[in-house]
Design an enzyme around this catalytic site. Sequence first.
Site, mmCIF file in Angstrom:
data_model
loop_
_atom_site.group_PDB
_atom_site.id
_atom_site.type_symbol
_atom_site.label_atom_id
_atom_site.label_comp_id
_atom_site.label_asym_id
_atom_site.label_seq_id
_atom_site.Cartn_x
_atom_site.Cartn_y
_atom_site.Cartn_z
ATOM 1 N N HIS A 61 50.877 -18.940 -16.956
ATOM 2 C CA HIS A 61 50.185 -20.038 -16.273
ATOM 3 C C HIS A 61 50.886 -21.337 -16.703
ATOM 4 C CE1 HIS A 61 46.112 -21.059 -14.267
ATOM 5 N NE2 HIS A 61 46.795 -22.187 -14.314
ATOM 6 N N TYR A 94 41.562 -24.080 -2.887
ATOM 7 C CA TYR A 94 40.884 -25.355 -3.133
ATOM 8 C C TYR A 94 40.621 -26.172 -1.873
ATOM 9 C CZ TYR A 94 41.382 -24.449 -8.031
ATOM 10 O OH TYR A 94 41.249 -23.867 -9.269
ATOM 11 N N GLU A 113 50.381 -18.937 -9.450
ATOM 12 C CA GLU A 113 50.811 -19.959 -8.488
ATOM 13 C C GLU A 113 52.286 -20.354 -8.592
ATOM 14 O OE1 GLU A 113 48.228 -23.327 -8.716
ATOM 15 O OE2 GLU A 113 46.471 -22.195 -8.118
ATOM 16 N N ARG A 163 38.911 -14.600 -16.722
ATOM 17 C CA ARG A 163 40.347 -14.685 -16.468
ATOM 18 C C ARG A 163 40.928 -15.784 -17.346
ATOM 19 N NH1 ARG A 163 43.384 -17.883 -12.226
ATOM 20 N NH2 ARG A 163 45.497 -17.120 -12.516
ATOM 21 N N GLU A 165 40.667 -18.139 -8.329
ATOM 22 C CA GLU A 165 40.226 -19.492 -8.669
ATOM 23 C C GLU A 165 39.619 -20.114 -7.430
ATOM 24 O OE1 GLU A 165 43.113 -22.284 -10.249
ATOM 25 O OE2 GLU A 165 43.924 -20.732 -11.572
ATOM 26 N N ASN A 221 44.096 -18.273 -5.204
ATOM 27 C CA ASN A 221 43.484 -19.511 -5.702
ATOM 28 C C ASN A 221 43.327 -20.444 -4.512
ATOM 29 O OD1 ASN A 221 43.784 -18.339 -8.173
ATOM 30 N ND2 ASN A 221 45.295 -19.794 -8.948
HETATM 31 C C1 BGC Z 1 45.654 -24.135 -11.230
HETATM 32 C C2 BGC Z 1 44.753 -24.648 -12.322
HETATM 33 C C3 BGC Z 1 44.297 -26.046 -11.966
HETATM 34 C C4 BGC Z 1 43.511 -25.981 -10.693
HETATM 35 C C5 BGC Z 1 42.960 -27.307 -10.208
HETATM 36 C C6 BGC Z 1 45.240 -24.497 -9.853
HETATM 37 O O1 BGC Z 1 46.341 -25.004 -9.169
HETATM 38 O O2 BGC Z 1 45.895 -22.760 -11.386
HETATM 39 O O3 BGC Z 1 45.447 -24.587 -13.542
HETATM 40 O O4 BGC Z 1 43.574 -26.644 -12.991
HETATM 41 O O5 BGC Z 1 44.306 -25.486 -9.664
HETATM 42 O O6 BGC Z 1 43.987 -28.187 -9.893
#
Ligand code: BGC
Length: 451
Positions: A122, A295, A167, A78, A353, A293
Amino acid sequence: MPPPNEFPEGFLWGAATSAYQIEGSPLADGAGASIWHRFTHLPGRTANGDTGDVACDHYRRWESDVELMRSLGLAAYRFSISWSRVLPEGRGRVNAKGLDFYSRLVDRLLERGIQPSVTLYHWDLPAALDDLGGWLSPDSPGWFADYAKVIFEALGDRVPMWATLNEPWVIVDAGYLHGVNAPGHASVAEAPRAARHLLLAHGAAVATYRAGGWPHRIGLVVNLEPKDPASNSAEDLAATARAHAYFNEQFLDPVLLGRDTPALAPIYGEHWRPWSAEELARVSRPIDFVGVNWYTRALTRHDPARPPVFDARVVPEGAVRMTTGWEYHPQSLERTLLWIRERYGDVPLYVTENGGAFPDPTVAPAGGVDDPLRVESFRGHLRACRAAIARGVDLRGYFAWSLMDNLEWSSGFTQRFGIVHVNFATQQRTVKASGGLFREVIRTNGAVIGD
Ligand code: BGC
């Protein structure tokens, strides 16, 4: 449905990057400047004044980078297209050399058996369009659709998976509300305007894709984050509900349900305007998948000193943190995937992601880069994906963020997310232990993550 400890056959394993974070050579071969080029060159905007002038030098090293992907066994890659490489002024004249870069990359990926997954936007808006108002301009959805058409015409037959925006929440929150990302505006009034134009742009690109009859799939990539209250006080509970609407529902409700999110009204206050039926029809054209995505999760605390849109995020004591400060909480990914199905139905999903920044050395030691926290992070998050699949979620693939260490936006090169280490002084790439794990994950279709 596969047995509970397996991934479905054909599950798509990939890694992700984005143009400004890895390419370098931002003005090469006739490219126009993007807002990120401009922003990183302003004093004090990024850690150590870091810029994407060189980044991972991928623009010049793309061929060996594709071989690296192949050595990892990636089934998909991607990446995003830099709008201003292709249209230096953002609209009108096409820069053939810019377009050719992506065309050659797509061809090579296909030759190597790696499926290209292209994100049209992006975050790197052409600076020339920012001069005309950027995402605050009512013309921006049209600019985006025209750009998308140029790209579809060039690559639409060869690229099986498209994302319109990456995002939109970050674009709005970091770029227009807090000003920590390009274009660096800090305005509660601007945020909902930018959000509306981004969604209209998404809808316009989907309409362009459908009208052109391209045969593959197009979707939207959002970042999602479960919100939990920092305490049981009425204020924190209300703040958590607001944060959830603002972060998780703001973009998906119009696209997938064809309605706006009334909970946004008290958040944006006087700046909120309900969506018209005509606008909602434009943004809710059916899409083929949602990219998630993911985290972290966020504990939310009401901040009485600031407007509701600025509810505070806190990290509980004793939590494991990534070097970005985010809480490490992989089990919450399962909740997010289940929540999507519950609210939006059985839309095909990809984790587009997932990853983490953990301490890595700047120079790879001779024995290789051991990154046990990232290894554990991948295992934990993949178990969460597997659990969601076992509970019926239509999750079709997973992309690690990121293929390689890169420019982490305003944090510059201080945050490393790669499964491949990059020495930014020499551009040497070294597969980390997490990259080795990921190679095995792909080879065994996930069996190696264990229970
Ligand atoms: C984004 C990436 C970024 C990653 C880590 C996402 O919000 O798509 O570009 O590097 O998180 O922060």
